[in-house]
Design an enzyme around this catalytic site. Structure first.
Site, PDB file in Angstrom:
ATOM      1  CG  ASN A 112      27.395  27.241   3.139  1.00 11.44           C
ATOM      2  OD1 ASN A 112      27.052  26.655   2.103  1.00 11.44           O
ATOM      3  ND2 ASN A 112      28.607  27.131   3.662  1.00 11.44           N
ATOM      4  CG  HIS A 158      -9.051  -3.419  24.765  1.00 12.12           C
ATOM      5  ND1 HIS A 158      -7.724  -3.627  25.070  1.00 12.12           N
ATOM      6  CD2 HIS A 158      -9.592  -2.803  25.856  1.00 12.12           C
ATOM      7  CE1 HIS A 158      -7.470  -3.181  26.292  1.00 12.12           C
ATOM      8  NE2 HIS A 158      -8.595  -2.665  26.779  1.00 12.12           N
ATOM      9  CB  SER A 279     -12.916  -3.922  -7.681  1.00 11.27           C
ATOM     10  OG  SER A 279     -12.452  -5.091  -8.328  1.00 11.27           O
ATOM     11  CE  LYS A 285     -13.713  -4.883  -2.991  1.00 10.93           C
ATOM     12  NZ  LYS A 285     -13.520  -5.229  -1.620  1.00 10.93           N
ATOM     13  CG  ASN A 287     -12.521  -1.123  -3.001  1.00 12.51           C
ATOM     14  OD1 ASN A 287     -13.217  -1.862  -2.311  1.00 12.51           O
ATOM     15  ND2 ASN A 287     -11.975  -1.506  -4.143  1.00 12.51           N
ATOM     16  CD  GLU A 292      -8.227   0.986   1.224  1.00 16.76           C
ATOM     17  OE1 GLU A 292      -8.021  -0.195   1.467  1.00 16.76           O
ATOM     18  OE2 GLU A 292      -8.727   1.364   0.153  1.00 16.76           O
ATOM     19  CE  LYS A 327      17.818  22.956  -0.370  1.00 15.08           C
ATOM     20  NZ  LYS A 327      18.836  22.112   0.348  1.00 15.08           N
TER      21      LYS A 327
END
Ligand code: ARG
Length: 469
Positions: A112, A158, A279, A285, A287, A292, A327
């Protein structure tokens, strides 16, 4: 059949393999081995110093642990699931290697206080790497900012065009966030660097141990003051995960902005090809997958934080096996954040900024409306009235399909007599930026200073890291 477990004395039957499998943590906690070995070495030295074991036994233990360390490093150590965890794996191999001295290592110690110590050493090591990763990223932001003090773009509220700003100012906003992340992480070291070892299973030990010695050996500031607390809290793990979550929150906002900026709709940046993917169907494409993924991995790190908070909630003192579940989320979050920090710095450096498109974005959307109102204020009109007047002007221009700077003098006079030729000076974007000299504002003079300041902060951060163990 005799139970072969290190703790198996009172057990009559051998364990079920399904139970071993369920109970074991060695598959993931083996990552703690360097820390487990460091802790054991310090413990053995202390036991000998306190004459609890002999100097010779301590020497054997240390040498045995060195041998094991080399074996693990070379990938030749085979972890045994039936030995449950990293601690018991190492201890049992040590005993195989050096005989009975190995069996004395666990005197005055429990798994412990051992696991709590290992985990603190792990966190300390990783915090140092994380700090380094943060500074590298800060460097990328600061260098890119330096080159773009005079690149102007609209600032948004905004997600609507609001006021012109310097691109450097925008990039340095992230520098500031990372600086707070840096300071949070470095502060956390104060609380991480406290030694649990010597707390025993929960209540301390009957042996005359010297915890201060062990704390010094392992370069902790202090030994934990309360044995129950020492073995049972994981607040330092939660704190680290909270710090990591904030880092990812910052990175995800940055990622989202650059994903938008790289679209045809914005066209503000061109991401380096090597940080994009194509893609499988659409040949055109490119990307922004890396960005992301940063955004996505943020969810994963938050998940780790919530896991730990939930695991620890309501646990009675002291150690409970639930805590073995600390862990994987910790390791996963640390690795995720380290990788995220590392991949962003080169990507930022290689990104191309399209200043033309940024400028074009400034030419529509009435981003100088506040400046016109401020102009009227300098001519004695109360701000609230000025705001109203400019509101009317915007609506007029909107209908006519023109921008504020295209208004002729006679049209301007119709809105207010206070307008004079000097207004056209105010309707220039760079002037508008430079007029915002207030502390922390986007004026060139401020931003140039901020760039210099950023350099100083980076070298201070580097010095702090160099001093850490
Ligand atoms: N593998 C355990 C953990 O990670 C080590 C401590 C086990 N202690 C115990 N009393 N079963 O939490």
């Amino acid at each position: 059949m005799k139970n072969q477990k290190l703790w198996g004395g009172r057990f009559k039957s051998s364990s079920l393999s399904e139970v071993d499998q369920f109970n074991a943590s060695v598959e993931f906690d083996q990552k703690l081995w360097p820390h487990d070995i460091a802790g054991s070495m310090a413990h053995a030295k202390m036991l000998a110093k306190q004459k609890i074991i002999s100097q010779k036994e301590a020497k054997n233990i240390v040498q045995g642990l060195q041998t094991i360390s080399k074996k693990i490093e070379s990938g030749k150590f085979s972890w045994d699931l039936s030995k449950e965890d990293v601690h018991l794996n190492i201890e049992s191999i040590l005993t195989q290697l050096i005989g009975s001295a190995g069996e004395k290592l666990h005197t005055a110690r429990s798994r412990n206080d051992q696991v709590a110590t290992d985990l603190r050493l792990y966190c300390r090591e990783k915090v140092k790497l994380l700090l380094q990763g943060l500074v590298w990223l800060q460097q990328a932001f600061a260098e890119t900012a330096k080159k773009n003090v005079e690149t102007l773009l609209p600032g948004y509220t905004h997600l609507q065009r609001a006021q012109p700003i310097s691109l450097a100012h925008h990039l340095l906003a992230y520098f500031e966030m990372l600086q707070r992340d840096f300071s949070r992480l470095s502060d956390s070291l104060d609380r991480i660097n406290v030694l649990p070892l010597g707390a025993g299973a929960l209540a301390g030990t009957t042996f005359p141990i010297d915890r201060t010695f062990v704390a010094k050996e392992l370069q902790f500031h202090d030994a934990a003051a309360n044995s129950l607390d020492a073995v049972s809290d994981r607040d330092f793990v939660i704190e680290l995960l909270a710090d990591l979550s904030l880092i990812m929150m910052h990175l995800s906002r940055f990622a989202e902005e650059w994903i938008l900026w790289s679209t045809h709709e914005f066209g503000f940046i061109q991401l380096p090809e090597q940080f994009c993917t194509g893609s499988s169907m659409m040949p055109q494409k490119m990307n922004p997958d890396i960005l992301e993924l940063i955004r996505g991995k943020t969810g994963r790190v938050y998940g780790s934080l919530v896991s730990l908070l939930t695991i620890m909630k309501g646990l009675p003192l002291t150690y409970n096996k639930d805590m073995q579940e600390d862990k994987e989320p910790l390791f996963d979050a640390v690795e995720t954040v380290l990788a995220s920090l590392q991949i962003l710095a080169p990507m930022i450096r290689q990104t191309k900024f399209n200043a033309e498109n940024m400028k074009k974005a400034l030419s529509a959307g009435f981003v100088l409306a506040t400046d016109v109102a401020d102009y009227l204020v300098t001519r004695g009109i109360p701000f609230r009235q000025a705001h109203h007047i400019v509101g009317k002007m915007v609506s007029y221009c909107h209908k006519k399909g023109i921008e504020l700077k295209e208004l002729k003098m006679d049209e301007l006079k119709k809105f207010d007599q206070a307008f004079e030729k000097s207004i056209y000076h105010w309707l220039d974007e760079q002037h508008a930026v430079d007029r915002r000299k207030s502390l922390g504002g986007t004026a060139r003079s401020n931003v140039n200073q901020a760039v210099t300041q950023a350099k100083k902060i980076i070298s201070k951060n580097q010095q702090l890291i160099a001093k850490l163990k």
